[in-house]
Design a protein around this motif. Sequence first.
Motif, mmCIF file in Angstrom:
data_model
loop_
_atom_site.group_PDB
_atom_site.id
_atom_site.type_symbol
_atom_site.label_atom_id
_atom_site.label_comp_id
_atom_site.label_asym_id
_atom_site.label_seq_id
_atom_site.Cartn_x
_atom_site.Cartn_y
_atom_site.Cartn_z
ATOM 1 N N SER A 1 0.834 3.981 -2.696
ATOM 2 C CA SER A 1 0.628 5.189 -2.476
ATOM 3 C C SER A 1 1.274 6.488 -2.867
ATOM 4 O O SER A 1 1.509 7.679 -3.641
ATOM 5 C CB SER A 1 0.156 5.070 -0.859
ATOM 6 O OG SER A 1 -0.863 5.927 -0.568
ATOM 7 N N ARG B 1 2.773 4.013 6.391
ATOM 8 C CA ARG B 1 3.074 5.525 5.830
ATOM 9 C C ARG B 1 4.606 5.504 6.186
ATOM 10 O O ARG B 1 5.330 6.536 4.927
ATOM 11 C CB ARG B 1 3.079 6.083 7.283
ATOM 12 C CG ARG B 1 1.511 6.623 7.763
ATOM 13 C CD ARG B 1 1.740 7.092 8.787
ATOM 14 N NE ARG B 1 0.837 7.800 8.623
ATOM 15 C CZ ARG B 1 0.361 8.987 9.759
ATOM 16 N NH1 ARG B 1 1.165 8.896 10.797
ATOM 17 N NH2 ARG B 1 -1.343 9.443 10.038
ATOM 18 N N THR C 1 -5.047 8.063 -5.360
ATOM 19 C CA THR C 1 -4.942 6.562 -5.222
ATOM 20 C C THR C 1 -3.981 7.155 -3.248
ATOM 21 O O THR C 1 -4.017 6.184 -2.484
ATOM 22 C CB THR C 1 -3.798 6.153 -5.866
ATOM 23 O OG1 THR C 1 -4.192 5.810 -7.309
ATOM 24 C CG2 THR C 1 -3.211 4.690 -5.205
ATOM 25 N N ASP C 2 -3.214 8.095 -3.159
ATOM 26 C CA ASP C 2 -2.246 8.522 -2.720
ATOM 27 C C ASP C 2 -3.406 8.611 -0.814
ATOM 28 O O ASP C 2 -3.367 8.499 -0.208
ATOM 29 C CB ASP C 2 -1.284 9.792 -2.637
ATOM 30 C CG ASP C 2 -0.499 9.768 -0.778
ATOM 31 O OD1 ASP C 2 -0.684 8.769 -0.456
ATOM 32 O OD2 ASP C 2 -0.655 11.002 -1.494
ATOM 33 N N SER C 3 -4.259 9.464 -1.637
ATOM 34 C CA SER C 3 -4.712 10.118 -0.587
ATOM 35 C C SER C 3 -6.120 9.026 0.113
ATOM 36 O O SER C 3 -6.405 9.346 0.790
ATOM 37 C CB SER C 3 -5.422 11.365 -0.610
ATOM 38 O OG SER C 3 -6.872 11.678 -2.209
ATOM 39 N N ILE D 1 -5.237 5.820 0.158
ATOM 40 C CA ILE D 1 -4.904 4.330 1.091
ATOM 41 C C ILE D 1 -4.723 5.578 1.729
ATOM 42 O O ILE D 1 -4.932 4.828 3.491
ATOM 43 C CB ILE D 1 -3.734 4.322 0.166
ATOM 44 C CG1 ILE D 1 -3.901 3.381 -1.108
ATOM 45 C CG2 ILE D 1 -2.368 3.344 1.182
ATOM 46 C CD1 ILE D 1 -3.019 2.576 -2.000
ATOM 47 N N MET D 2 -4.160 6.732 2.332
ATOM 48 C CA MET D 2 -4.052 7.184 3.522
ATOM 49 C C MET D 2 -4.622 7.846 4.275
ATOM 50 O O MET D 2 -4.564 7.662 5.691
ATOM 51 C CB MET D 2 -2.655 8.245 2.967
ATOM 52 C CG MET D 2 -1.098 7.987 2.923
ATOM 53 S SD MET D 2 -0.381 6.956 3.862
ATOM 54 C CE MET D 2 -0.543 5.397 3.012
ATOM 55 N N LEU E 1 1.343 -1.034 -0.235
ATOM 56 C CA LEU E 1 0.257 -0.132 -0.063
ATOM 57 C C LEU E 1 0.988 1.255 -0.159
ATOM 58 O O LEU E 1 0.448 2.447 -0.161
ATOM 59 C CB LEU E 1 -1.230 -0.003 1.343
ATOM 60 C CG LEU E 1 -1.531 -0.511 1.328
ATOM 61 C CD1 LEU E 1 -2.528 -0.524 2.443
ATOM 62 C CD2 LEU E 1 -3.003 -0.802 0.223
ATOM 63 N N ARG F 1 5.762 4.380 1.691
ATOM 64 C CA ARG F 1 4.839 5.775 1.512
ATOM 65 C C ARG F 1 6.529 7.138 1.561
ATOM 66 O O ARG F 1 6.465 7.518 0.348
ATOM 67 C CB ARG F 1 3.836 6.091 1.861
ATOM 68 C CG ARG F 1 3.643 7.642 0.955
ATOM 69 C CD ARG F 1 2.149 8.241 1.896
ATOM 70 N NE ARG F 1 1.581 8.955 1.418
ATOM 71 C CZ ARG F 1 2.424 10.362 1.595
ATOM 72 N NH1 ARG F 1 2.236 11.122 2.293
ATOM 73 N NH2 ARG F 1 1.683 11.574 0.788
#
Lengths: 318, 299
Positions: free
Chosen positions: B122, B177, B129-131, B133-134, B118, B180
């Motif tokens: 992300s 995190r 996609t990033d926002s 998943i995060m 993930l 990422r």
Amino acid sequence: MIQFTIRRILQTIPVLIGVSILVFSMMHLIPGDPAQIMAGESAPQEQVDNLRENLGLNDPLPVQYFRYISDVVQGDLGNSIRGGTEVVSEIGSRFWVTVELAFYSTVLAVFIGIIAGVISATRRNTFVDTGVMVLALFSLSMPNFWLGLMLIQWFSIGIDLPSWIPFLDNTSWFKPSGWGSFSQLVLPVITLGTGSAAIIARMTRSSMLDVIGQDYIRTARAKGVKERIVIYRHALKNALIPVVTVIGLQFGTLLGGAVLTETVFAINGMGRLIIDSISARDFPVVQGTILVIALLFVFVNLLVDIAYKLLNKRIDLD
Amino acid sequence: MEQLQEIDNDKIITRNESPRSKQRRDIVYKILANKSAIVGGVLILFILIIAIFGPLIAPYDPVAQDMVNKLQPPSSEHWLGTDHFGRDILSRLIHGASITLLVGFLSVALGATVGVFLGIISGYYGKRTDSIIMRFMDILLAFPGILLALAIVSVLGGSLLNVIIAVAISSIPIFARIVRSSTLSVKKLEYIDAMRALGASDRRIIFKHIFPNVTSPLIVQATLSIATAIISASGLSFLGLGAQPPTPDWGAMLSDGRNFLYNAPHVALFPGIAIVIVVVAFNLLGDGLRDVFDPKTKD
């Protein structure tokens, strides 16, 4: 600052919605028929059907969620399956017990953690520094429920002291269960706060060392400012800024950790309510209590971020 | 002469080794020079040997009851005493070591695999996609401490497997995190642009070029997470939501000991010490590895 606060509050909304969806989904993720599991395996079909109807489990999921969220917004977390009482009233005073436990533990952790961190940093690479850091390592590696049991053993059941010690026969000083009096607070607060004290001590030490190495501290020393003033007035003030975030996170972690501490010390808080309700398969209570703790944690994090911004004007959320 | 010899040796090494293997060799040397990492590593090795050869070295059957000798204090016959069913505590601890390590390793492996996936997706694809998943990770992080794992186990039911799943899920956000943020910094490097310009596929860039660059923080976090996972899992077992009797699980043994604090405190004492030793070992190794891989954090 106001713009920052508003933006930070707006960022919290999707998290709150997500948390509510996750908590709502709990009942639907139970393998098998949740109504059957909650009613008990030997429950007659009619009772299971009634329970399913009462919980609204026959409706489509989106309908169930919107009903759930509109109830939650109005402060209705449903009814307990065991006694039929409202979940909100089940949580009732237990809410403050857990908050108090987490709060006192955080205060203790901050007090001990910062002092230990400063001592360690100012005596870097000495015997004292190594001793404090080894103690911190052991403290954060200790399961708090075990520490609680050991504290009960040593300071509640007590150990007989040798006769040459005046006035004291044994170490049976504190009560092993309950919540309210000072004698009942000491052991649970130490149990819950020790791990966090260690984390705060490590963070303070590393942050202090970072600051002590900076030019303005060297300048202050070169100007002949007393070491005590350099450390406490110049260095500590800036070193504590990153520690604030850790303190906020620790308060949240302690809300979660309270589950175990409350179980060990038989404290009637939200943590013990969750455990009792899990064993009784009383899911509305489990859901409601977990939701309340998660919301509290999100709220505390919000406050911490705002406090951090106030302390450190350079931070930008992006 | 000696100095010349040293220089020559260095040249030989430089000539024969690729930069990557030299880098690896340097890291191994640094790890071996780090006291925390060495002490932690040796302790873990020792516990691993106990876990593997446990059944051979344990003096008694860990589930064999002997009611005549129940709650015996430590003695020459039972080094760590016996529990309320007369079972030898040392033998139960030795057998329980494999369970503890298994729960720690498996839950972190599972959580790290999902978290890394993930985190890379992300960081690499960014934007929406990033926002998504995060934000989802933020939601998982809104459940403090052991609470998320507790919620999951309460839904799935109490068992060792469910504890592993629950602890794994609660460790996903931290890995996502970290990976990422490493992916974001690697993605900006010029050679990734060059790979893209050469027509490399996203999958190739991710697996061949980004993943190897995020492994250092990943190894450090995984080691520290094993320590946390062991504490969480033993906490769930302590609450009666983990391994079921008569499995010699350390958390469950502690829970048993709770009822005998007055007359047999050793029943709760030794499983706790065992947990502390294992957790200290992983924390020491994690701290040591962090000093090696990220010298900025070293004081």
